[in-house]
Design an enzyme around this catalytic site. Structure first.
Site, PDB file in Angstrom:
ATOM      1  N   GLY A   8       0.901   5.619   3.212  1.00 38.55           N
ATOM      2  CA  GLY A   8       2.284   5.459   3.673  1.00 38.55           C
ATOM      3  C   GLY A   8       2.735   6.506   4.686  1.00 38.55           C
ATOM      4  O   GLY A   8       3.920   6.609   4.991  1.00 38.55           O
TER       5      GLY A   8
ATOM      6  N   GLU B  99      -9.005   6.208  -0.901  1.00 35.47           N
ATOM      7  CA  GLU B  99      -7.627   6.315  -0.422  1.00 35.47           C
ATOM      8  C   GLU B  99      -7.199   7.778  -0.442  1.00 35.47           C
ATOM      9  O   GLU B  99      -6.718   8.267  -1.478  1.00 35.47           O
ATOM     10  CB  GLU B  99      -6.682   5.543  -1.356  1.00 35.47           C
ATOM     11  CG  GLU B  99      -6.901   4.059  -1.385  1.00 35.47           C
ATOM     12  CD  GLU B  99      -5.576   3.331  -1.578  1.00 35.47           C
ATOM     13  OE1 GLU B  99      -5.294   2.444  -0.775  1.00 35.47           O
ATOM     14  OE2 GLU B  99      -4.818   3.666  -2.502  1.00 35.47           O
TER      15      GLU B  99
ATOM     16  N   HIS C 180      -4.707   4.037  -8.774  1.00 30.05           N
ATOM     17  CA  HIS C 180      -3.938   4.287  -7.539  1.00 30.05           C
ATOM     18  C   HIS C 180      -3.205   5.620  -7.662  1.00 30.05           C
ATOM     19  O   HIS C 180      -2.688   5.957  -8.723  1.00 30.05           O
ATOM     20  CB  HIS C 180      -2.935   3.138  -7.307  1.00 30.05           C
ATOM     21  CG  HIS C 180      -2.372   3.176  -5.919  1.00 30.05           C
ATOM     22  ND1 HIS C 180      -1.407   4.076  -5.534  1.00 30.05           N
ATOM     23  CD2 HIS C 180      -2.669   2.437  -4.807  1.00 30.05           C
ATOM     24  CE1 HIS C 180      -1.124   3.886  -4.253  1.00 30.05           C
ATOM     25  NE2 HIS C 180      -1.877   2.895  -3.786  1.00 30.05           N
TER      26      HIS C 180
ATOM     27  N   ASN D 145      -1.856  -4.573  -1.161  1.00 27.36           N
ATOM     28  CA  ASN D 145      -1.196  -3.935  -2.307  1.00 27.36           C
ATOM     29  C   ASN D 145       0.305  -3.994  -2.051  1.00 27.36           C
ATOM     30  O   ASN D 145       0.827  -3.212  -1.265  1.00 27.36           O
ATOM     31  CB  ASN D 145      -1.669  -2.475  -2.426  1.00 27.36           C
ATOM     32  CG  ASN D 145      -0.929  -1.752  -3.539  1.00 27.36           C
ATOM     33  OD1 ASN D 145      -0.221  -2.370  -4.338  1.00 27.36           O
ATOM     34  ND2 ASN D 145      -1.079  -0.440  -3.599  1.00 27.36           N
TER      35      ASN D 145
ATOM     36  N   GLU E 150      -0.397   6.555  -6.734  1.00 19.21           N
ATOM     37  CA  GLU E 150       1.010   6.475  -7.170  1.00 19.21           C
ATOM     38  C   GLU E 150       1.092   6.385  -8.689  1.00 19.21           C
ATOM     39  O   GLU E 150       2.055   6.848  -9.303  1.00 19.21           O
ATOM     40  CB  GLU E 150       1.699   5.276  -6.481  1.00 19.21           C
ATOM     41  CG  GLU E 150       1.997   5.578  -5.017  1.00 19.21           C
ATOM     42  CD  GLU E 150       2.161   4.343  -4.132  1.00 19.21           C
ATOM     43  OE1 GLU E 150       2.230   3.220  -4.660  1.00 19.21           O
ATOM     44  OE2 GLU E 150       2.203   4.526  -2.898  1.00 19.21           O
TER      45      GLU E 150
ATOM     46  N   LYS F 172       2.687  -3.320  -4.033  1.00 19.34           N
ATOM     47  CA  LYS F 172       3.489  -2.309  -4.743  1.00 19.34           C
ATOM     48  C   LYS F 172       4.718  -2.977  -5.382  1.00 19.34           C
ATOM     49  O   LYS F 172       4.643  -4.126  -5.793  1.00 19.34           O
ATOM     50  CB  LYS F 172       3.880  -1.174  -3.806  1.00 19.34           C
ATOM     51  CG  LYS F 172       2.707  -0.649  -2.991  1.00 19.34           C
ATOM     52  CD  LYS F 172       3.076   0.566  -2.219  1.00 19.34           C
ATOM     53  CE  LYS F 172       1.941   0.949  -1.296  1.00 19.34           C
ATOM     54  NZ  LYS F 172       1.765   2.367  -1.142  1.00 19.34           N
TER      55      LYS F 172
ATOM     56  N   SER G 194      -2.545   3.693   5.241  1.00 21.14           N
ATOM     57  CA  SER G 194      -1.922   3.486   6.555  1.00 21.14           C
ATOM     58  C   SER G 194      -2.723   2.599   7.506  1.00 21.14           C
ATOM     59  O   SER G 194      -2.716   2.806   8.724  1.00 21.14           O
ATOM     60  CB  SER G 194      -1.645   4.840   7.235  1.00 21.14           C
ATOM     61  OG  SER G 194      -0.657   5.538   6.520  1.00 21.14           O
TER      62      SER G 194
HETATM   63  C1  PEP Z   1      -1.750   1.754  -0.792  1.00 19.40           C
HETATM   64  O1  PEP Z   1      -0.732   2.133  -1.350  1.00 19.40           O
HETATM   65  O2  PEP Z   1      -2.723   1.326  -1.456  1.00 19.40           O
HETATM   66  C2  PEP Z   1      -1.806   1.791   0.663  1.00 19.40           C
HETATM   67  C3  PEP Z   1      -2.962   1.664   1.246  1.00 19.40           C
HETATM   68  O3  PEP Z   1      -0.610   1.954   1.276  1.00 19.40           O
HETATM   69  P1  PEP Z   1      -0.316   2.019   2.858  1.00 19.40           P
HETATM   70  O4  PEP Z   1      -1.181   1.031   3.537  1.00 19.40           O
HETATM   71  O5  PEP Z   1       1.138   1.701   2.970  1.00 19.40           O
HETATM   72  O6  PEP Z   1      -0.642   3.421   3.269  1.00 19.40           O
END
Ligand code: PEP
Length: 251
Positions: free
Chosen positions: A174, A168, A99, A11, A101, A13, A212
């Site tokens: 993050g 998630e 997601h 992803n 976000e 972003k 993460s």
């Molecule tokens: C995400 O935003 O889908 C994600 C998994 O981010 P990160 O790996 O940076 O935590």
């Protein structure tokens, strides 16, 4: 049912321009070298890159996905929006929906449900993100939230064939923090149970984990039963980090 391969879904972003194709190129070289048929690699990139990257990857084993879409599948007066039909015609095969976000920016469960139905109608595979916030976790509401997000997000969706559920936890995105082995086991088992119940055990359930994921924790994450792959944010913006994650899965 164990799925036939593991998904490694990047992803990106709000990251990347045309020159960022070099990252995908390096990953492509690596997977060609190891000739693994055990993984499906998907890069969910900004809409500006879908067409260019898809064209360049036509003869490869890497697929392109989008990161969101409008809920309507006809053209319309929605300045700045892109629908699933347009995403599909640009060459993407997958789309991330739900997601956290985007939820924070206003995507409700109902809106996500409409986006999912439109994406399926246009033959895209949906990477459907669900997960609890830290507050909800502290109140032991994880299963309740996951159950509610599944019920609302997949309302009137008839099959799981075009759905990959990505667990998630919002607090892990993050932050460098990941759930414990036990927490992840519980969440994944619960999601599987919930989907099997909702869909009468009729379809194979695909569940991935995101939050993460990095080279240090992938060794542990890969041992968790029932996880069919990973959604990788920050670490997917570097070829080295992404390849190191793959290496740790296939050593
Ligand atoms: C995400 O935003 O889908 C994600 C998994 O981010 P990160 O790996 O940076 O935590």
């Amino acid at each position: 049912m164990t799925y036939k391969y593991k998904y490694f879904i990047a992803n990106w972003k709000m990251f990347g321009d045309f020159s960022s194709f070099k990252i995908i190129n390096l990953v492509n070289n690596y997977i060609n070298k190891i000739k693994s048929k055990k993984s499906r690699i998907i890069f969910c990139v900004p809409s500006t890159l879908i067409s260019y990257f898809s064209n360049r990857l036509k003869k490869s084993n890497i697929f392109i996905g989008a990161q969101n879409c409008h809920y309507l599948d006809e053209y319309g007066s929605h300045t700045g929006s892109i629908n699933s039909k347009m995403i599909k015609s640009a060459g993407a095969k997958y789309v991330i929906l739900g997601h956290s976000e985007n939820r924070i920016e206003g995507d409700t469960d109902n809106l996500i449900n409409n986006k999912i139905k439109s994406a399926i109608k246009n033959n895209l595979v949906v990477i459907f993100c669900i997960g609890e916030t830290l507050n909800q976790k502290k109140q032991n509401l994880t299963n309740k939230i996951l159950s509610m997000q599944i019920d609302k997000g997949l309302r009137l969706v008839k099959s799981l064939n075009k759905i990959i559920v990505s667990y998630e936890p919002v607090w892990s995105i993050g932050t460098g923090k990941i759930p414990t082995h036990k927490e992840l086991n519980n969440a994944v088992s619960f999601i599987k149970y919930k989907l099997n119940k909702k869909f009468n055990n009729k379809h194979s359930v695909k569940i991935i984990y995101g939050g993460s994921v990095n080279v240090k924790n992938i060794g542990e994450l890969i041992t968790i039963q029932g996880i069919n792959g990973f959604l990788i944010g920050g670490a997917s913006q570097s070829a080295k980090k992404f390849i190191d994650i793959l290496k740790n899965c296939y050593k």
